[in-house]
Design an enzyme around this catalytic site. Structure first.
Site, PDB file in Angstrom:
ATOM      1  N   CYS A 196      29.155  22.164  15.099  1.00 16.98           N
ATOM      2  CA  CYS A 196      29.387  22.050  16.538  1.00 16.98           C
ATOM      3  C   CYS A 196      30.672  22.777  16.900  1.00 16.98           C
ATOM      4  O   CYS A 196      31.677  22.655  16.194  1.00 16.98           O
ATOM      5  CB  CYS A 196      29.497  20.572  16.903  1.00 16.98           C
ATOM      6  SG  CYS A 196      29.862  20.273  18.638  1.00 16.98           S
ATOM      7  N   HIS A 234      20.679  18.394  20.507  1.00 17.70           N
ATOM      8  CA  HIS A 234      22.131  18.325  20.236  1.00 17.70           C
ATOM      9  C   HIS A 234      22.914  18.434  21.552  1.00 17.70           C
ATOM     10  O   HIS A 234      23.857  17.677  21.786  1.00 17.70           O
ATOM     11  CB  HIS A 234      22.492  19.460  19.266  1.00 17.70           C
ATOM     12  CG  HIS A 234      23.953  19.598  18.949  1.00 17.70           C
ATOM     13  ND1 HIS A 234      24.453  19.449  17.664  1.00 17.70           N
ATOM     14  CD2 HIS A 234      25.025  19.888  19.723  1.00 17.70           C
ATOM     15  CE1 HIS A 234      25.769  19.637  17.690  1.00 17.70           C
ATOM     16  NE2 HIS A 234      26.146  19.921  18.924  1.00 17.70           N
ATOM     17  N   GLU A 235      22.500  19.363  22.413  1.00 15.61           N
ATOM     18  CA  GLU A 235      23.243  19.564  23.673  1.00 15.61           C
ATOM     19  C   GLU A 235      23.086  18.379  24.623  1.00 15.61           C
ATOM     20  O   GLU A 235      24.047  17.979  25.279  1.00 15.61           O
ATOM     21  CB  GLU A 235      22.786  20.849  24.377  1.00 15.61           C
ATOM     22  CG  GLU A 235      23.096  22.145  23.630  1.00 15.61           C
ATOM     23  CD  GLU A 235      24.482  22.230  23.053  1.00 15.61           C
ATOM     24  OE1 GLU A 235      25.435  21.669  23.629  1.00 15.61           O
ATOM     25  OE2 GLU A 235      24.626  22.852  21.984  1.00 15.61           O
ATOM     26  N   HIS A 241      25.401  15.729  23.855  1.00 18.01           N
ATOM     27  CA  HIS A 241      26.750  15.956  24.396  1.00 18.01           C
ATOM     28  C   HIS A 241      26.896  15.360  25.803  1.00 18.01           C
ATOM     29  O   HIS A 241      27.962  14.866  26.162  1.00 18.01           O
ATOM     30  CB  HIS A 241      27.057  17.459  24.487  1.00 18.01           C
ATOM     31  CG  HIS A 241      27.620  18.055  23.222  1.00 18.01           C
ATOM     32  ND1 HIS A 241      28.787  17.624  22.649  1.00 18.01           N
ATOM     33  CD2 HIS A 241      27.186  19.078  22.435  1.00 18.01           C
ATOM     34  CE1 HIS A 241      29.043  18.343  21.554  1.00 18.01           C
ATOM     35  NE2 HIS A 241      28.081  19.231  21.401  1.00 18.01           N
TER      36      HIS A 241
HETATM   37 ZN   LIG Z   1      27.952  20.573  19.812  1.00 15.13          ZN
END
Ligand SMILES: [Zn+2]
Length: 164
Positions: A93, A135-136, A139
């Site tokens: 990341c 993954h995004e 966030h």
């Molecule tokens: Zn990331």
């Protein structure tokens, strides 16, 4: 160039981001700047909180390294459905430089979002593309890959490493 926030306990990275009510020029400008920052860091995805804005905007470089590579900006992305089939894969990341780990994620997802032109879109994706978007979206909820990863280790960045 926008500064990319780093650190497992960074307050902005840990906050839940809010939905975008209207795609105005400031949102479009942010997306443009995010694309620049992602490109300069060899990233395949970036979420707005990583550059200091707690709003639900992500960008993803889909099919990275392929002929049909494309950068897609997603406003208010939501996973509409995900496959029961899961697979483990190595993730890094941009906000946790040097850290890597194995994360189990759904192999296929259907994601709904608004494009930066304001159109509602639905995309089905699998494998690495599905991983990037999952993954995004994490966030946007203040979740970092290390929360889910096993075998976390430190490693220097190599040229073909893709950070999400
Ligand atoms: Zn990331």
């Amino acid at each position: 160039m926008l500064e990319i926030l780093t650190g497992e306990t960074n307050k902005t990275l840990r906050e839940k981001s809010v939905s975008v009510a209207k795609i105005d020029s400031s949102i479009k400008k942010l997306i443009k700047e995010m694309v620049k920052s992602m490109g300069s860091e060899n990233g395949v995805g970036l979420a707005a909180p990583q550059v200091g804005s707690n709003i639900r905007v992500i960008i993803a470089r889909l099919n990275p390294g392929e002929g049909n590579e494309i950068i897609v900006a997603m406003v208010n992305p939501e996973i509409a459905s995900c496959s029961e089939e899961k697979e483990a894969g190595e993730e890094g990341c941009l906000s946790l430089p040097g850290m890597w780990g194995q994360v189990v994620r759904s192999r296929e997802i259907i994601v709904r979002f608004t494009s930066q032109k304001g159109q509602d879109q639905t995309l089905k994706m699998e494998a690495l593309n599905a991983r990037i978007v999952q993954h995004e979206i994490d966030h946007l909820d203040g979740v970092l890959f290390v929360d889910k990863a096993t075998g976390i280790h430190e490693k220097k960045m190599e040229i073909d490493d893709l950070q999400i």
